[in-house]
Write a protein that holds these residues in place. Sequence first.
Motif, mmCIF file in Angstrom:
data_model
loop_
_atom_site.group_PDB
_atom_site.id
_atom_site.type_symbol
_atom_site.label_atom_id
_atom_site.label_comp_id
_atom_site.label_asym_id
_atom_site.label_seq_id
_atom_site.Cartn_x
_atom_site.Cartn_y
_atom_site.Cartn_z
ATOM 1 N N SER A 163 1.644 8.142 -5.180
ATOM 2 C CA SER A 163 0.262 8.490 -5.494
ATOM 3 C C SER A 163 -0.055 8.002 -6.898
ATOM 4 N N PRO A 164 -1.303 7.718 -7.152
ATOM 5 C CA PRO A 164 -1.656 7.344 -8.520
ATOM 6 C C PRO A 164 -1.393 8.524 -9.454
ATOM 7 N N PRO A 165 -1.249 8.272 -10.745
ATOM 8 C CA PRO A 165 -1.027 9.363 -11.695
ATOM 9 C C PRO A 165 -2.131 10.399 -11.598
ATOM 10 N N THR A 171 0.836 -1.194 0.000
ATOM 11 C CA THR A 171 0.000 0.000 0.000
ATOM 12 C C THR A 171 0.874 1.248 0.000
ATOM 13 N N ARG A 172 0.247 2.341 -0.400
ATOM 14 C CA ARG A 172 0.938 3.630 -0.398
ATOM 15 C C ARG A 172 1.413 3.966 1.004
ATOM 16 N N GLU A 173 0.573 3.693 1.997
ATOM 17 C CA GLU A 173 0.912 4.011 3.382
ATOM 18 C C GLU A 173 2.132 3.218 3.848
ATOM 19 N N CYS A 174 2.198 1.961 3.457
ATOM 20 C CA CYS A 174 3.335 1.114 3.821
ATOM 21 C C CYS A 174 4.621 1.664 3.208
#
Length: 94
Positions: free
Chosen positions: A55-57, A7-10
């Motif tokens: 982050s996603p594009p 995940t982004r958070e990880c």
Amino acid sequence: MNGRVHTRECKLAIARQLANGEKRPAQICREHNLASSVVSRWRNEYEQRGEEAFSPPSSSGPASVEARIAELERFCGQLALENALLKKALGKLP
């Protein structure tokens, strides 16, 4: 490649720990069972983009889709011109 998705958070948490000097890359690799190249890539991404990393594009709203289509159409036109020029040049060769 084992195909794990983090995940982004990880990723941000790991990159912050490296940036703050809380943990060393080798320690992160052992704790999370990650390759050093992955940790290095995440650290570089975080250093370059900060909190926006992972982050996603940019938004994929209608305006950005239309802009992308226009960009691709321009590129296609440029390639068509180059092809025509190259065909003409080839035709003049003995």
